[in-house]
Design an enzyme around this catalytic site. Sequence first.
Site, PDB file in Angstrom:
ATOM      1  N   TYR A 128      43.615  56.962  41.118  1.00  0.00           N
ATOM      2  CA  TYR A 128      42.469  56.713  40.242  1.00  0.00           C
ATOM      3  C   TYR A 128      42.415  55.315  39.638  1.00  0.00           C
ATOM      4  CZ  TYR A 128      41.510  61.604  40.895  1.00  0.00           C
ATOM      5  OH  TYR A 128      41.215  62.811  41.476  1.00  0.00           O
ATOM      6  N   PHE A 154      43.180  70.673  32.256  1.00  0.00           N
ATOM      7  CA  PHE A 154      41.806  71.076  32.576  1.00  0.00           C
ATOM      8  C   PHE A 154      41.507  70.772  34.042  1.00  0.00           C
ATOM      9  CE2 PHE A 154      41.743  66.837  30.712  1.00  0.00           C
ATOM     10  CZ  PHE A 154      40.995  66.093  31.615  1.00  0.00           C
TER      11      PHE A 154
END
Length: 417
Positions: A124, A417
Site C-alpha cells: 500500500y 476491520f
Amino acid sequence: MALETRVLTADEWDVWFDHLELAFGGVPELSEERELCKSLTELTRSLGVWDGGQCVGSAGAFSFRLSVPGGGALVPAAGVTMVGVSPTHRRRGVLTSLMRRQLDDIRAGGEPLAVLTASDPAIYGRFGYGTAAYSVSVDIDTTRVRLSVPPGTDDVRLRLVDPLESLPDCERVYAALVAGRPGMPARQPGWELRALVDPPSGRSAASPLKCVVAEGAGGEVVGYARYHVKPDWEQTGSDGKVQLRTLEALDPAAYAALWRYLFDIDLAWRVRAYGRPVDDPVLHMVSDVRRAEVRQRDALHLRLVDLPAALEARGYGAPLDVVFEVEDRFCPWNAGRWRLTATAGGTAGGGTASCTRTGAPAELELSAGELGAAYLGGVTLASLAAAGRVRELRAGTLVQASRAFAGDVAPWLSHGF
C-alpha cells in the site's frame, strides 16, 4: 472480454465474498464470522471487478470516525477492507484500478482520511499509505513475572459476567476511552458484536469466551477483560494459557486489578495478548519485561485523502508554522506546496490549525505517505528524516514540526476491520 468495475448489489455479495476467500488462500471463513461480515458490509461502498460472470477483484470501505490527536476530535475516515485480486488476474492493473476508483469516491464523499490493515504491508505504500500505528503482542510467563500494582487496586471489585449481557457496560467504557487515544474508531452500530464472535470451531481447544468486569466504589463498571483459557498438561502438571482478547479500563487501579486477575487464574502459567498498544502500561508493571516476550508489528496504515482538511482536523503539541513540499503521485490534488500554521493544544482545548496552498519557499520536503505515517503522532518526522524519507530545507524546521506532530500517547487500532 473487458473487465468491469461496479458497485456491489445485495444478490452478488456471496459470490463477491467467495472471491475474497479465494484471494486469501481459499480457506472458508467460519459461518458466524461470514454472517457478521455480511451484516456490516456497506454495499454502496463495495466494489467488484467482474470478468463476465466471475468476480476477480474486490474492495470495500466502512464509514468510520477515527480519533486523532487533539483530545476529542473524531475525523471521518474510510476503513478500507475486503481488498483482493484473484490469482488468475494479478499483474493486470486490477488492484490499481480499484484503489483509483476507491480514493476518488472517498474524496467525493468528503472523508479526509482512509485507513486500512494490511495483509502485506509492502503493497500500500505505492498508493500513498503510511504506517501510522503499531501494536505489540506479549507472552508473559506468570511463574517468573510479578506485577507491581498501584494503590487502590485491592479496592476494585471483579465480577465474572456473561459477555453478551455485559456488552452495554463494556461499550460505555470503550466509548469513554476513544477520544484519549488516536487511532481508535468510535464504535458504529453493529460493530460491538464483532468482539463477541465465538464459534466453538474457532477456539482451538480453548474455553468459550469469558468476561470479567471491574467495578468502582459506586458499583459502576470501570473496566473489563475478555479472554479464553486453554488448558494443557505435561508430565509435570498443568501448562494452561490465558488468551486475552481485549482489556480496557478507565483508571490505573481497575487496569491493574484486571491484569492481576489474569495472572492468578488457576492452572494457567502464561498470559498471551495480541494487538496491544506499544505503550501498554502492563509493560511498566511487570517485574521482568524480558519474560514478557514483546513483539511489535504494523497495525494501522493511513492515507491523507484531503490533505488540508486532514491536517486542520487534528491538534498539535506545539505552535507550528511550516511550509511543506508534498509529493503525491496517486492523489495529485494533494501535491505541491502547503503552509501549515497551528497553535498549541488540541481541538477540544481551543487549538486551531490552518493549511493553505502557498508560493513561499519550502522548508520540509516529504511524500503523502510520510505525512500519513506521522499523522496520528506515533511516528515522528525526525525519525522519518533519519531514514532519509523527510528532507529539511531550512535548518530548525524539522525539530519544530516533529515536536508539533508528536502525541502524548501512542496511537492504537483497538479492533480490526
